[in-house]
Design an enzyme around this catalytic site. Structure first.
Site, PDB file in Angstrom:
ATOM      1  N   SER A 119       0.852  -1.195   0.000  1.00  0.00           N
ATOM      2  CA  SER A 119       0.000   0.000   0.000  1.00  0.00           C
ATOM      3  C   SER A 119       0.885   1.240   0.000  1.00  0.00           C
ATOM      4  O   SER A 119       2.025   1.205   0.491  1.00  0.00           O
ATOM      5  CB  SER A 119      -0.873   0.024   1.267  1.00  0.00           C
ATOM      6  N   TYR A 147      -1.851  -0.623  10.303  1.00  0.00           N
ATOM      7  CA  TYR A 147      -1.911  -0.973   8.878  1.00  0.00           C
ATOM      8  C   TYR A 147      -0.645  -0.517   8.141  1.00  0.00           C
ATOM      9  O   TYR A 147      -0.032  -1.275   7.393  1.00  0.00           O
ATOM     10  CB  TYR A 147      -3.162  -0.320   8.280  1.00  0.00           C
TER      11      TYR A 147
HETATM   12  N1  LIG Z   1      -8.676  -0.958  -1.508  1.00  0.00           N
HETATM   13  C1  LIG Z   1      -7.681  -0.139  -1.317  1.00  0.00           C
HETATM   14  O1  LIG Z   1      -7.812   1.069  -1.423  1.00  0.00           O
HETATM   15  C2  LIG Z   1      -6.331  -0.655  -0.967  1.00  0.00           C
HETATM   16  C3  LIG Z   1      -5.270   0.263  -0.924  1.00  0.00           C
HETATM   17  C4  LIG Z   1      -4.002  -0.190  -0.603  1.00  0.00           C
HETATM   18  C5  LIG Z   1      -3.804  -1.527  -0.341  1.00  0.00           C
HETATM   19  N2  LIG Z   1      -4.858  -2.387  -0.381  1.00  0.00           N
HETATM   20  C6  LIG Z   1      -4.582  -3.783  -0.073  1.00  0.00           C
HETATM   21  O2  LIG Z   1      -5.047  -4.616  -1.098  1.00  0.00           O
HETATM   22  C7  LIG Z   1      -5.423  -5.878  -0.566  1.00  0.00           C
HETATM   23  C8  LIG Z   1      -6.843  -6.204  -1.015  1.00  0.00           C
HETATM   24  O3  LIG Z   1      -7.702  -5.197  -0.511  1.00  0.00           O
HETATM   25  P1  LIG Z   1      -9.199  -5.009  -1.010  1.00  0.00           P
HETATM   26  O4  LIG Z   1      -9.412  -3.555  -1.105  1.00  0.00           O
HETATM   27  O5  LIG Z   1      -9.474  -5.890  -2.164  1.00  0.00           O
HETATM   28  O6  LIG Z   1      -9.947  -5.515   0.300  1.00  0.00           O
HETATM   29  P2  LIG Z   1     -11.258  -6.429   0.457  1.00  0.00           P
HETATM   30  O7  LIG Z   1     -11.679  -6.235   1.858  1.00  0.00           O
HETATM   31  O8  LIG Z   1     -12.208  -6.173  -0.650  1.00  0.00           O
HETATM   32  O9  LIG Z   1     -10.659  -7.894   0.260  1.00  0.00           O
HETATM   33  C9  LIG Z   1      -9.811  -8.473   1.196  1.00  0.00           C
HETATM   34  C10 LIG Z   1      -9.797  -9.953   0.959  1.00  0.00           C
HETATM   35  O10 LIG Z   1      -8.962 -10.572   1.930  1.00  0.00           O
HETATM   36  C11 LIG Z   1      -9.644 -11.684   2.472  1.00  0.00           C
HETATM   37  N3  LIG Z   1      -9.128 -11.989   3.796  1.00  0.00           N
HETATM   38  C12 LIG Z   1      -9.076 -11.198   4.906  1.00  0.00           C
HETATM   39  N4  LIG Z   1      -8.546 -11.868   5.927  1.00  0.00           N
HETATM   40  C13 LIG Z   1      -8.243 -13.113   5.478  1.00  0.00           C
HETATM   41  C14 LIG Z   1      -7.672 -14.264   6.056  1.00  0.00           C
HETATM   42  N5  LIG Z   1      -7.310 -14.316   7.351  1.00  0.00           N
HETATM   43  N6  LIG Z   1      -7.511 -15.366   5.281  1.00  0.00           N
HETATM   44  C15 LIG Z   1      -7.872 -15.361   3.981  1.00  0.00           C
HETATM   45  N7  LIG Z   1      -8.429 -14.304   3.382  1.00  0.00           N
HETATM   46  C16 LIG Z   1      -8.618 -13.196   4.125  1.00  0.00           C
HETATM   47  C17 LIG Z   1     -11.113 -11.243   2.466  1.00  0.00           C
HETATM   48  O11 LIG Z   1     -11.986 -12.348   2.596  1.00  0.00           O
HETATM   49  C18 LIG Z   1     -11.179 -10.611   1.094  1.00  0.00           C
HETATM   50  O12 LIG Z   1     -11.286 -11.615   0.090  1.00  0.00           O
HETATM   51  C19 LIG Z   1      -5.280  -5.765   0.959  1.00  0.00           C
HETATM   52  O13 LIG Z   1      -4.025  -6.285   1.337  1.00  0.00           O
HETATM   53  C20 LIG Z   1      -5.282  -4.269   1.183  1.00  0.00           C
HETATM   54  O14 LIG Z   1      -4.575  -3.911   2.337  1.00  0.00           O
HETATM   55  C21 LIG Z   1      -6.103  -1.993  -0.692  1.00  0.00           C
END
Ligand SMILES: NC(=O)c1ccc[n+]([C@@H]2O[C@H](COP(=O)([O-])OP(=O)(O)OC[C@H]3O[C@@H](n4cnc5c(N)ncnc54)[C@H](O)[C@@H]3O)[C@@H](O)[C@H]2O)c1
Length: 259
Positions: free
Chosen positions: A150, A164
Protein backbone atom coordinates in the site's frame (compact mmCIF):
# COMPACT_ATOMS: atom_id res chain seq x y z
CA UNK A 1 13.41 -11.70 -29.57
CA UNK A 2 11.23 -12.16 -32.65
CA UNK A 3 7.92 -10.40 -33.18
CA UNK A 4 5.87 -13.45 -32.20
CA UNK A 5 7.74 -13.85 -28.93
CA UNK A 6 7.36 -10.14 -28.19
CA UNK A 7 3.61 -10.36 -28.80
CA UNK A 8 3.38 -13.25 -26.33
CA UNK A 9 5.20 -11.42 -23.51
CA UNK A 10 2.00 -10.95 -21.52
CA UNK A 11 0.52 -14.35 -22.32
CA UNK A 12 -0.29 -16.47 -19.24
CA UNK A 13 -1.60 -19.55 -21.08
CA UNK A 14 -0.75 -22.77 -19.24
CA UNK A 15 0.20 -20.89 -16.05
CA UNK A 16 -1.36 -21.55 -12.66
CA UNK A 17 -1.91 -18.55 -10.38
CA UNK A 18 -2.96 -18.47 -6.74
CA UNK A 19 -4.76 -15.32 -5.64
CA UNK A 20 -5.35 -14.85 -1.91
CA UNK A 21 -8.15 -12.49 -0.96
CA UNK A 22 -9.69 -13.68 -4.22
CA UNK A 23 -13.21 -12.71 -3.17
CA UNK A 24 -12.18 -9.13 -2.34
CA UNK A 25 -12.17 -6.10 -4.59
CA UNK A 26 -8.55 -6.21 -5.76
CA UNK A 27 -8.06 -9.99 -5.59
CA UNK A 28 -11.13 -10.59 -7.68
CA UNK A 29 -10.04 -8.12 -10.36
CA UNK A 30 -6.51 -9.61 -10.38
CA UNK A 31 -7.87 -13.14 -10.75
CA UNK A 32 -10.20 -12.16 -13.59
CA UNK A 33 -7.38 -10.24 -15.30
CA UNK A 34 -4.94 -13.15 -15.17
CA UNK A 35 -7.64 -15.58 -16.30
CA UNK A 36 -8.32 -13.31 -19.29
CA UNK A 37 -4.67 -13.73 -20.28
CA UNK A 38 -4.95 -17.53 -20.08
CA UNK A 39 -3.96 -18.47 -16.51
CA UNK A 40 -5.88 -21.03 -14.46
CA UNK A 41 -6.57 -19.25 -11.20
CA UNK A 42 -6.98 -20.62 -7.69
CA UNK A 43 -8.96 -18.04 -5.78
CA UNK A 44 -8.79 -18.28 -2.03
CA UNK A 45 -10.29 -16.56 0.98
CA UNK A 46 -12.18 -17.95 3.95
CA UNK A 47 -15.81 -17.89 2.73
CA UNK A 48 -16.66 -20.43 0.03
CA UNK A 49 -19.90 -18.74 -1.04
CA UNK A 50 -18.08 -15.52 -2.04
CA UNK A 51 -15.34 -17.52 -3.77
CA UNK A 52 -17.83 -19.61 -5.71
CA UNK A 53 -19.50 -16.45 -6.97
CA UNK A 54 -16.14 -15.01 -8.10
CA UNK A 55 -15.17 -18.31 -9.75
CA UNK A 56 -18.49 -18.46 -11.60
CA UNK A 57 -17.90 -14.97 -12.97
CA UNK A 58 -14.47 -15.99 -14.30
CA UNK A 59 -15.89 -19.20 -15.78
CA UNK A 60 -18.70 -17.18 -17.37
CA UNK A 61 -16.08 -15.08 -19.15
CA UNK A 62 -14.40 -18.23 -20.50
CA UNK A 63 -11.67 -18.52 -17.85
CA UNK A 64 -10.76 -21.28 -15.43
CA UNK A 65 -11.00 -20.69 -11.68
CA UNK A 66 -10.87 -23.03 -8.71
CA UNK A 67 -12.26 -21.71 -5.41
CA UNK A 68 -10.38 -22.99 -2.35
CA UNK A 69 -11.09 -21.90 1.21
CA UNK A 70 -8.02 -20.81 3.19
CA UNK A 71 -7.26 -18.68 6.23
CA UNK A 72 -3.89 -17.07 5.51
CA UNK A 73 -3.14 -16.66 9.22
CA UNK A 74 -3.25 -20.45 9.73
CA UNK A 75 -0.12 -22.30 8.65
CA UNK A 76 -1.86 -25.64 8.06
CA UNK A 77 -4.65 -23.99 6.11
CA UNK A 78 -2.12 -22.33 3.77
CA UNK A 79 -0.29 -25.64 3.32
CA UNK A 80 -3.56 -27.42 2.51
CA UNK A 81 -4.47 -24.73 -0.05
CA UNK A 82 -1.14 -25.13 -1.89
CA UNK A 83 -1.48 -28.95 -1.73
CA UNK A 84 -4.95 -28.71 -3.25
CA UNK A 85 -3.60 -26.45 -6.02
CA UNK A 86 -0.96 -29.05 -6.87
CA UNK A 87 -3.49 -31.90 -6.77
CA UNK A 88 -5.97 -30.13 -9.03
CA UNK A 89 -3.74 -28.10 -11.33
CA UNK A 90 -0.30 -29.67 -10.95
CA UNK A 91 1.87 -26.58 -10.42
CA UNK A 92 2.14 -23.05 -9.04
CA UNK A 93 3.60 -20.41 -11.34
CA UNK A 94 2.20 -17.21 -9.87
CA UNK A 95 1.18 -16.08 -6.37
CA UNK A 96 -0.63 -12.82 -5.73
CA UNK A 97 -1.27 -12.06 -2.05
CA UNK A 98 -4.30 -9.76 -1.85
CA UNK A 99 -5.68 -11.02 1.49
CA UNK A 100 -5.47 -8.10 3.87
CA UNK A 101 -7.34 -6.14 6.50
CA UNK A 102 -7.24 -2.64 7.97
CA UNK A 103 -8.06 -1.50 11.51
CA UNK A 104 -7.91 2.27 11.85
CA UNK A 105 -7.60 4.10 15.17
CA UNK A 106 -5.63 7.05 16.52
CA UNK A 107 -2.25 5.61 17.60
CA UNK A 108 -2.83 6.55 21.25
CA UNK A 109 -6.07 4.51 21.25
CA UNK A 110 -4.86 1.52 19.23
CA UNK A 111 -6.26 -1.73 20.57
CA UNK A 112 -3.57 -4.41 20.67
CA UNK A 113 -5.93 -7.18 19.58
CA UNK A 114 -6.63 -5.13 16.44
CA UNK A 115 -2.92 -4.47 16.01
CA UNK A 116 -2.18 -8.21 16.21
CA UNK A 117 -4.95 -9.15 13.80
CA UNK A 118 -3.55 -6.73 11.22
CA UNK A 119 -0.03 -8.09 11.66
CA UNK A 120 -1.23 -11.70 11.53
CA UNK A 121 -3.19 -11.21 8.32
CA UNK A 122 -1.04 -8.71 6.42
CA UNK A 123 2.46 -9.76 7.48
CA UNK A 124 2.37 -13.35 8.73
CA UNK A 125 -0.34 -14.31 6.21
CA UNK A 126 1.63 -12.83 3.31
CA UNK A 127 4.81 -14.57 4.44
CA UNK A 128 3.16 -17.98 4.93
CA UNK A 129 1.69 -17.88 1.41
CA UNK A 130 5.03 -16.77 -0.08
CA UNK A 131 6.88 -19.51 1.82
CA UNK A 132 4.52 -22.32 0.84
CA UNK A 133 4.12 -21.29 -2.82
CA UNK A 134 7.81 -20.32 -2.94
CA UNK A 135 8.85 -23.87 -1.98
CA UNK A 136 7.03 -25.20 -5.04
CA UNK A 137 8.50 -22.50 -7.28
CA UNK A 138 12.00 -23.29 -6.00
CA UNK A 139 11.51 -26.93 -7.06
CA UNK A 140 10.66 -25.77 -10.60
CA UNK A 141 13.31 -23.04 -10.71
CA UNK A 142 10.78 -20.38 -11.74
CA UNK A 143 7.95 -18.29 -10.34
CA UNK A 144 6.30 -14.91 -10.00
CA UNK A 145 5.27 -13.56 -6.63
CA UNK A 146 3.27 -10.36 -6.37
CA UNK A 147 2.58 -9.07 -2.89
CA UNK A 148 0.01 -6.35 -2.32
CA UNK A 149 1.24 -3.61 -0.06
CA UNK A 150 0.00 0.00 0.00
CA UNK A 151 0.97 3.64 -0.32
CA UNK A 152 0.56 3.47 3.48
CA UNK A 153 3.71 1.33 3.60
CA UNK A 154 5.65 4.42 2.48
CA UNK A 155 3.78 7.45 3.81
CA UNK A 156 2.11 8.30 7.10
CA UNK A 157 -1.49 9.53 7.07
CA UNK A 158 -3.62 11.53 9.53
CA UNK A 159 -6.46 8.96 9.71
CA UNK A 160 -5.04 6.36 12.11
CA UNK A 161 -2.95 3.86 10.13
CA UNK A 162 -0.33 2.95 12.78
CA UNK A 163 -1.01 -0.80 12.56
CA UNK A 164 -1.91 -0.97 8.88
CA UNK A 165 0.94 1.26 7.68
CA UNK A 166 3.45 -0.65 9.78
CA UNK A 167 2.21 -3.95 8.36
CA UNK A 168 2.50 -2.66 4.79
CA UNK A 169 6.00 -1.31 5.42
CA UNK A 170 6.86 -4.86 6.49
CA UNK A 171 5.39 -6.21 3.24
CA UNK A 172 7.70 -3.85 1.30
CA UNK A 173 10.76 -5.22 3.09
CA UNK A 174 9.57 -8.81 2.84
CA UNK A 175 9.21 -8.32 -0.92
CA UNK A 176 12.76 -7.03 -1.28
CA UNK A 177 14.14 -9.72 1.02
CA UNK A 178 12.51 -12.57 -0.92
CA UNK A 179 13.55 -10.98 -4.24
CA UNK A 180 17.18 -11.08 -3.13
CA UNK A 181 17.02 -14.57 -1.60
CA UNK A 182 15.10 -16.23 -4.41
CA UNK A 183 16.64 -14.60 -7.50
CA UNK A 184 18.93 -17.64 -7.73
CA UNK A 185 15.81 -19.80 -8.06
CA UNK A 186 14.42 -17.77 -10.96
CA UNK A 187 11.64 -16.24 -8.87
CA UNK A 188 10.64 -12.62 -9.39
CA UNK A 189 9.17 -11.03 -6.26
CA UNK A 190 7.53 -7.62 -6.60
CA UNK A 191 4.84 -5.66 -4.81
CA UNK A 192 1.96 -3.54 -5.98
CA UNK A 193 1.29 -0.61 -3.68
CA UNK A 194 -2.16 0.81 -4.39
CA UNK A 195 -3.48 4.17 -3.27
CA UNK A 196 -7.17 4.20 -2.40
CA UNK A 197 -9.35 1.96 -4.56
CA UNK A 198 -13.12 1.54 -4.40
CA UNK A 199 -13.50 -1.87 -2.71
CA UNK A 200 -15.41 -3.25 0.31
CA UNK A 201 -12.29 -2.41 2.38
CA UNK A 202 -12.47 1.31 1.67
CA UNK A 203 -16.22 1.79 1.25
CA UNK A 204 -16.58 3.30 4.77
CA UNK A 205 -13.82 5.87 4.14
CA UNK A 206 -14.77 6.79 0.58
CA UNK A 207 -18.45 7.11 1.47
CA UNK A 208 -17.59 9.79 4.04
CA UNK A 209 -17.02 13.01 2.03
CA UNK A 210 -14.72 14.58 4.64
CA UNK A 211 -12.50 11.50 4.90
CA UNK A 212 -12.58 10.93 1.13
CA UNK A 213 -11.33 14.49 0.56
CA UNK A 214 -8.28 13.81 2.75
CA UNK A 215 -7.39 10.91 0.45
CA UNK A 216 -8.32 12.46 -2.88
CA UNK A 217 -6.47 15.74 -2.20
CA UNK A 218 -3.25 13.68 -2.19
CA UNK A 219 -3.90 12.06 -5.58
CA UNK A 220 -2.89 14.17 -8.62
CA UNK A 221 -5.39 12.27 -10.81
CA UNK A 222 -8.08 13.55 -8.42
CA UNK A 223 -10.07 10.35 -8.06
CA UNK A 224 -10.06 7.06 -6.19
CA UNK A 225 -9.00 4.11 -8.32
CA UNK A 226 -11.33 1.28 -9.35
CA UNK A 227 -10.34 -2.42 -9.31
CA UNK A 228 -9.87 -2.47 -13.11
CA UNK A 229 -7.00 0.05 -12.64
CA UNK A 230 -5.12 -2.79 -10.90
CA UNK A 231 -5.18 -5.38 -13.68
CA UNK A 232 -2.51 -4.14 -16.10
CA UNK A 233 0.21 -4.05 -13.45
CA UNK A 234 -0.81 -7.51 -12.21
CA UNK A 235 -0.54 -9.04 -15.69
CA UNK A 236 2.80 -7.30 -16.27
CA UNK A 237 4.28 -8.63 -13.02
CA UNK A 238 2.79 -12.11 -13.54
CA UNK A 239 4.14 -12.51 -17.07
CA UNK A 240 7.39 -12.81 -18.98
CA UNK A 241 7.13 -9.06 -19.69
CA UNK A 242 8.64 -8.42 -16.23
CA UNK A 243 11.33 -11.10 -16.39
CA UNK A 244 14.16 -8.77 -15.24
CA UNK A 245 12.04 -6.82 -12.76
CA UNK A 246 12.36 -7.93 -9.14
CA UNK A 247 12.32 -6.44 -5.66
CA UNK A 248 10.26 -3.47 -6.88
CA UNK A 249 7.38 -1.70 -5.21
CA UNK A 250 5.13 -0.45 -8.00
CA UNK A 251 2.78 2.31 -6.94
CA UNK A 252 -0.58 2.18 -8.69
CA UNK A 253 -1.64 5.44 -7.17
CA UNK A 254 -2.59 8.17 -9.64
CA UNK A 255 0.61 9.98 -8.68
CA UNK A 256 0.00 9.90 -4.90
CA UNK A 257 3.63 9.32 -3.89
CA UNK A 258 5.09 11.50 -6.65
CA UNK A 259 4.70 14.73 -4.74
N1 LIG B 1 -8.68 -0.96 -1.51
C1 LIG B 1 -7.68 -0.14 -1.32
O1 LIG B 1 -7.81 1.07 -1.42
C2 LIG B 1 -6.33 -0.66 -0.97
C3 LIG B 1 -5.27 0.26 -0.92
C4 LIG B 1 -4.00 -0.19 -0.60
C5 LIG B 1 -3.80 -1.53 -0.34
N2 LIG B 1 -4.86 -2.39 -0.38
C6 LIG B 1 -4.58 -3.78 -0.07
O2 LIG B 1 -5.05 -4.62 -1.10
C7 LIG B 1 -5.42 -5.88 -0.57
C8 LIG B 1 -6.84 -6.20 -1.01
O3 LIG B 1 -7.70 -5.20 -0.51
P1 LIG B 1 -9.20 -5.01 -1.01
O4 LIG B 1 -9.41 -3.56 -1.11
O5 LIG B 1 -9.47 -5.89 -2.16
O6 LIG B 1 -9.95 -5.51 0.30
P2 LIG B 1 -11.26 -6.43 0.46
O7 LIG B 1 -11.68 -6.24 1.86
O8 LIG B 1 -12.21 -6.17 -0.65
O9 LIG B 1 -10.66 -7.89 0.26
C9 LIG B 1 -9.81 -8.47 1.20
C10 LIG B 1 -9.80 -9.95 0.96
O10 LIG B 1 -8.96 -10.57 1.93
C11 LIG B 1 -9.64 -11.68 2.47
N3 LIG B 1 -9.13 -11.99 3.80
C12 LIG B 1 -9.08 -11.20 4.91
N4 LIG B 1 -8.55 -11.87 5.93
C13 LIG B 1 -8.24 -13.11 5.48
C14 LIG B 1 -7.67 -14.26 6.06
N5 LIG B 1 -7.31 -14.32 7.35
N6 LIG B 1 -7.51 -15.37 5.28
C15 LIG B 1 -7.87 -15.36 3.98
N7 LIG B 1 -8.43 -14.30 3.38
C16 LIG B 1 -8.62 -13.20 4.12
C17 LIG B 1 -11.11 -11.24 2.47
O11 LIG B 1 -11.99 -12.35 2.60
C18 LIG B 1 -11.18 -10.61 1.09
O12 LIG B 1 -11.29 -11.61 0.09
C19 LIG B 1 -5.28 -5.77 0.96
O13 LIG B 1 -4.03 -6.28 1.34
C20 LIG B 1 -5.28 -4.27 1.18
O14 LIG B 1 -4.57 -3.91 2.34
C21 LIG B 1 -6.10 -1.99 -0.69
Amino acid sequence: MDVEEARRLFDLSGKVAIVTGGSGGLGRAAAAGMAAYGASVVITARRMDALEEAAAEIAGAGGRALPVSCDVTDEESVRAMVRRTLQELGRVDILLTAAGIARRAPAEEMDMADWQQVMDTNVKGTFLCCREAGREMIKRGAGKIITVSSVRGLLGHPLGYAAYGTSKGAVHLLTRQLAVEWAKHGINVNSIAPCIFWTPLTEPVLSDPEAAKIFLDRIPWGRAAVPDDFIGTVVFLASAASRFVTGQIIYVDGGNVAG
